[in-house]
Design a protein around this motif. Sequence first.
Motif, PDB file in Angstrom:
ATOM      1  N   ILE A 173       0.870  -1.163   0.000  1.00  0.00           N
ATOM      2  CA  ILE A 173       0.000   0.000   0.000  1.00  0.00           C
ATOM      3  C   ILE A 173       0.908   1.215   0.000  1.00  0.00           C
ATOM      4  O   ILE A 173       1.840   1.302   0.797  1.00  0.00           O
ATOM      5  CB  ILE A 173      -0.918   0.044   1.245  1.00  0.00           C
ATOM      6  CG1 ILE A 173      -1.742  -1.240   1.363  1.00  0.00           C
ATOM      7  CG2 ILE A 173      -1.842   1.250   1.193  1.00  0.00           C
ATOM      8  CD1 ILE A 173      -1.310  -2.122   2.461  1.00  0.00           C
ATOM      9  N   ILE A 179      -3.190   0.384  -3.913  1.00  0.00           N
ATOM     10  CA  ILE A 179      -3.010  -0.988  -3.448  1.00  0.00           C
ATOM     11  C   ILE A 179      -2.293  -1.736  -4.565  1.00  0.00           C
ATOM     12  O   ILE A 179      -2.715  -1.698  -5.717  1.00  0.00           O
ATOM     13  CB  ILE A 179      -4.364  -1.650  -3.134  1.00  0.00           C
ATOM     14  CG1 ILE A 179      -5.065  -0.909  -1.999  1.00  0.00           C
ATOM     15  CG2 ILE A 179      -4.175  -3.120  -2.792  1.00  0.00           C
ATOM     16  CD1 ILE A 179      -6.502  -1.338  -1.767  1.00  0.00           C
ATOM     17  N   LEU A 232      -8.082   5.308   2.440  1.00  0.00           N
ATOM     18  CA  LEU A 232      -8.655   4.140   1.766  1.00  0.00           C
ATOM     19  C   LEU A 232     -10.169   4.144   1.946  1.00  0.00           C
ATOM     20  O   LEU A 232     -10.683   4.475   3.014  1.00  0.00           O
ATOM     21  CB  LEU A 232      -8.088   2.846   2.336  1.00  0.00           C
ATOM     22  CG  LEU A 232      -6.614   2.545   2.090  1.00  0.00           C
ATOM     23  CD1 LEU A 232      -6.211   1.267   2.805  1.00  0.00           C
ATOM     24  CD2 LEU A 232      -6.308   2.436   0.615  1.00  0.00           C
ATOM     25  N   LEU A 254      -8.520  -5.387   0.761  1.00  0.00           N
ATOM     26  CA  LEU A 254      -7.261  -5.769   1.416  1.00  0.00           C
ATOM     27  C   LEU A 254      -7.471  -6.901   2.389  1.00  0.00           C
ATOM     28  O   LEU A 254      -6.701  -7.863   2.411  1.00  0.00           O
ATOM     29  CB  LEU A 254      -6.658  -4.566   2.141  1.00  0.00           C
ATOM     30  CG  LEU A 254      -5.865  -3.572   1.314  1.00  0.00           C
ATOM     31  CD1 LEU A 254      -5.508  -2.359   2.148  1.00  0.00           C
ATOM     32  CD2 LEU A 254      -4.624  -4.222   0.761  1.00  0.00           C
TER      33      LEU A 254
END
Length: 137
Positions: A52, A61, A123, A131
């Motif tokens: 990241i 990502i 994010l 993730l």
Amino acid sequence: MRLRRLIGLTVGAVAVSGTAVAEDRPYEVLAATLDGRVTMAIVDRQGAAIAIEIGDDRPEIIQGLAAGAILSDLREIVSGEGDRQYTVSSGIASSVVRLNGDIQTGRATPAEAARLIDDLPGLTITQKGQLKAILSL
């Protein structure tokens, strides 16, 4: 200091002794601020890495071979010494980055890894879910 708070783990070089630690804390986390961008790699139980990158623009990502290259760069920086400028393989050929601060390493339980992802700034909920799914959290 900001990075230390960001990853929320016990930081510093961690020597893993025995399999009990690896079983209790199966996720490896490495993070550094490189040229002003927080760059982090999380390695799952099977050794697959997710990276990241968080900077002024939107977070990115990174998976697959590119994530492995970033992980390799971070591990090399951990073991390296010098003027805090490093040539990295994960950028354009002969990319040189400057380490702004210290690199942080540690191991995390699944709950700590999930919390780490939840605490990452910038994010979206969808990205955080992605993730966690990739890391089987």
